[in-house]
Design an enzyme around this catalytic site. Structure first.
Site, PDB file in Angstrom:
ATOM      1  N   GLU A  63     -10.604 -44.728  26.253  1.00 39.99           N
ATOM      2  CA  GLU A  63     -11.748 -44.098  26.914  1.00 39.99           C
ATOM      3  C   GLU A  63     -12.950 -43.921  25.989  1.00 39.99           C
ATOM      4  O   GLU A  63     -14.093 -44.083  26.422  1.00 39.99           O
ATOM      5  CB  GLU A  63     -11.340 -42.762  27.540  1.00 39.99           C
ATOM      6  CG  GLU A  63     -10.477 -42.906  28.796  1.00 39.99           C
ATOM      7  CD  GLU A  63      -9.003 -43.183  28.495  1.00 39.99           C
ATOM      8  OE1 GLU A  63      -8.591 -43.031  27.326  1.00 39.99           O
ATOM      9  OE2 GLU A  63      -8.264 -43.566  29.425  1.00 39.99           O
ATOM     10  N   HIS A 131      -4.517 -34.238  35.808  1.00 36.90           N
ATOM     11  CA  HIS A 131      -5.075 -35.263  36.697  1.00 36.90           C
ATOM     12  C   HIS A 131      -5.750 -34.649  37.923  1.00 36.90           C
ATOM     13  O   HIS A 131      -5.885 -35.295  38.957  1.00 36.90           O
ATOM     14  CB  HIS A 131      -3.998 -36.237  37.171  1.00 36.90           C
ATOM     15  CG  HIS A 131      -3.466 -37.130  36.083  1.00 36.90           C
ATOM     16  ND1 HIS A 131      -2.694 -36.648  35.053  1.00 36.90           N
ATOM     17  CD2 HIS A 131      -3.602 -38.457  35.855  1.00 36.90           C
ATOM     18  CE1 HIS A 131      -2.368 -37.645  34.246  1.00 36.90           C
ATOM     19  NE2 HIS A 131      -2.911 -38.757  34.713  1.00 36.90           N
TER      20      HIS A 131
END
Lengths: 337, 328
Positions: A63, A131
């Protein structure tokens, strides 16, 4: 008019912008591989067949690299649309977003521009603590980033197209329960609001809120999914004779203070609804600034209805307890009247 | 000093010497101005490492880009940003290369191909990969050189950025300036391999070691890496063995390294080495070299004068340039 889901609207926005401008490309994990997912929520599914894998660019699971490469690609003359599978992963790339993307224009004295879009799905969907987070406030807090949080297909398309054309870095938040993803990416409990999207091209400017429902007694402002929760609450309140005005800011930076303040000046009451934990969050800031700017018009303290200040729990019972909902909003409104 | 694989033009040799000297004298001047309290902020001085910046940038074109670090003055001089604009930036003036918004740690000017220096260790590495991606996708033959220190090679950003540049064959030259210390910590305490160049093998790209105290060694290695990058063959990692002659930042007491070690490296000083080589090989006479010194002093004096006489920003200029198009 034809109806599109948010996934379809976002895909159409990306496709149109990629056709319009060769410099636009997508970068992220699992976004292009033929037979793959087309992004965690299928937004880019099928686009690599049309544009090739160079412009729907799959990355390693990295990321920091994705965000850093997007910043660099923007400096080098491209216009990246980057994405993460879950907004939670933005925390892995915070240095690139906060220290580089947001500050290079300023540090350069305005000579450098970073035209990049960072798309991120947020919202609690029984995926537990890593999440499920809503985390828009972190980015609203960073000077130099624009932040979009649209909740209809029409707005998603028009704002994403504007974001791609903006010369500044834009964080673009999408709610998992609003996507309307189909097949094995469909979400349990999704609202998936399919909405009118015209065939002809349009753009939506940043910084223009929409009044989703008019009312005279109280103003309720939310973002993403909580706009729908606010509308549910307004329906319930209406049956009891309380008319709530519901405002959807659509973009958080810039924020349309004119629309919010004129509503508050009319109703004299404000409830801010947010799926993020309340401490130091977006709802607190909207409340504080409204108190500063419209104190004389307020007939009651500003109330916040937010997620509780815990990580997002897993068990559905606990998750429901964690989240704001129509009942909590109704109770908050009643406490003001 | 090594023999060059490529013949180097006299003009280029002159520019190399001029820039190395300017980079050194700029730091000495900056250090003095700081000590005298004439400059705000802090400063990380580049003295000792000039052969790296100049060797690398000499192998680049003006339209190639570089990314830099918290120690960027030498890179800025080598990429050709006018010294007046650099000095004015140290003085926080509107005529500075970042108009007073950046200061020492963010020096740069994209008009000269230098991204404002990224002072987060390793932060520039994926950014450089992204610039390389753009240059490649836009079908240019431009390249980007990414400067970073030994410390940055332990950052996650190094792994992610170098790996992406490698898998996509991006035109990036990763230039690691191994000056042996991350602040006060010796490189041997934070790394199991002897050479950072060895790390290149993990990404399937060439890893090259250059003598960072010899501008021609650095130049030679960079020319090869640039050719590789321009031809579409991908990135190279060049490790330049070098040394900073001054402290990490202006308040560093430097009790972590020995006098002997510092003397050893100072004996390898790239500037007198190049001077001796230039005279020995009859590229320039001692008098010609003296004239370069005079030119540097004159320009530096002018730069300081220019900076002192330049206007300061207004306090409320702080509100500008947060977003594009809000500027002066």
């Amino acid at each position: 008019m034809r109806k599109l889901t948010i996934v379809e609207a976002l895909k159409e926005a990306i496709r149109e912008e990629m056709i319009r401008d060769e410099r636009v490309f997508c970068i992220g994990e699992d976004i292009g591989t033929p037979g793959g997912w087309g992004g965690a929520f299928t937004v880019t599914k099928g686009l690599s067949e049309e544009f090739g894998l160079d412009r729907i660019l799959d990355t390693p699971i990295a990321e920091t690299g994705i965000a850093g490469v997007a910043v660099g690609a923007a400096i080098g003359g491209l216009r990246p649309i980057a994405d993460v599978q879950y907004g939670d992963f933005l925390f892995c790339m915070m240095d690139q977003l906060v220290n580089q993307a947001a500050k290079l224009t300023y540090m350069s004295g305005g000579k450098l521009c970073i035209p990049m879009v960072m798309r991120a799905p947020v919202g609690a969907t029984t995926r537990a603590a890593q999440h499920s987070q809503s985390l828009e406030s972190y980015f609203v807090h960073v000077p130099g980033l624009k932040v979009a949080a649209p909740c209809t297909a029409y707005d998603c398309k028009g704002l994403l197209k504007s974001a791609v054309r903006d010369d500044n870095p834009v964080l673009f938040f999408e709610h998992k329960l609003l996507y309307g993803s189909k097949g094995n990416r469909a979400e349990a409990g999704a609202l998936s609001p399919a909405g009118d999207v015209p065939e002809e091209e349009y753009l939506i400017p940043f910084g223009k809120a929409v009044v989703r429902r008019e009312g005279r007694d109280v103003t309720i402002v939310g973002k993403l999914l909580t706009v729908y929760r606010a509308l549910e609450a307004a329906e319930i309140l209406s049956k009891e004779g309380i008319e709530a005005e519901v405002i959807d800011p659509r973009t958080l930076v810039p924020f349309d203070w004119d629309t919010l303040l004129s509503s508050v000046k009319k109703t004299g009451r404000l409830v801010v609804v947010d799926e993020e934990p309340g401490n130091c969050g977006w709802a607190s800031d909207i409340g504080a600034k409204t108190s500063e700017m419209a104190f004389d018009y307020l007939d009651a303290p500003v109330r916040r209805v937010t997620a509780i200040d815990t990580p997002v729990p897993f068990a559905p019972e606990m998750e429901r307890y964690y989240l704001p909902n129509a009942e909590k909003i109704v109770a908050a409104v009643k406490s003001l009247t | 000093m090594k023999l060059l694989k490529k013949k180097v033009e006299k003009d280029l040799l002159r520019r190399m010497y001029y820039q190395m000297l300017m980079a050194r004298r700029f730091e000495e001047q900056a250090s003095l101005l700081f000590v005298n309290g004439e400059l705000p902020g802090t400063v990380h001085l580049y003295a000792g490492q000039e052969a790296v910046a100049v060797g690398v940038c000499s192998a680049l074109r003006k339209d190639d880009y570089i990314t830099s670090t918290h120690r960027p003055h030498g890179h800025a001089v080598a990429k050709g940003i006018p010294v007046k604009a650099l000095m004015a930036e140290l003085f926080a003036k509107t005529t500075g290369c970042c108009r007073g918004y950046g200061g020492s740690m963010h020096m740069g000017d994209i008009d000269y191909g230098m991204v404002p220096a990224i002072a987060i260790v390793g932060g520039g590495i994926p950014v450089a990969a992204g610039i390389g991606l753009a240059f490649k996708r836009l079908k240019t033959d431009r390249v980007v050189a990414c400067f970073f220190g030994d410390g940055a090679s332990s950052e996650g950003a190094f792994h992610e950025g170098v790996n992406m540049a490698a898998i996509w064959d991006l035109p990036v030259i990763f230039v690691c300036e191994n000056n042996l210390y991350g602040a006060s910590t010796h490189v041997s305490r934070v790394m199991k391999v002897d050479n950072i160049a060895e790390r290149a093998s993990a990404y399937g790209i060439p890893g090259v070691i250059a003598d960072g105290m010899d501008v021609l060694s650095v130049y030679d290695a960079t020319v090869e890496a640039v050719e590789r990058a321009r031809s579409g063959s991908g990135p190279t990692l060049i490790e330049c063995k070098t040394y900073r002659f001054l402290g990490h930042s202006r308040t560093d007491p430097q009790q972590y390294r020995s006098k002997e070690e510092m003397e050893f490296w100072k004996s390898k000083d790239a500037i007198p080495r190049l001077k001796a080589w230039l005279i020995e090989n009859e590229h320039f006479t001692a008098e010609e070299i003296d004239r370069i010194h005079e030119e540097v002093e004159r320009e530096l004096d002018e730069a300081v004068e220019f900076a002192k006489n330049s206007p300061s920003p207004l306090p409320e200029d702080a509100l500008k340039n947060v977003f594009v198009g809000e500027g002066s």
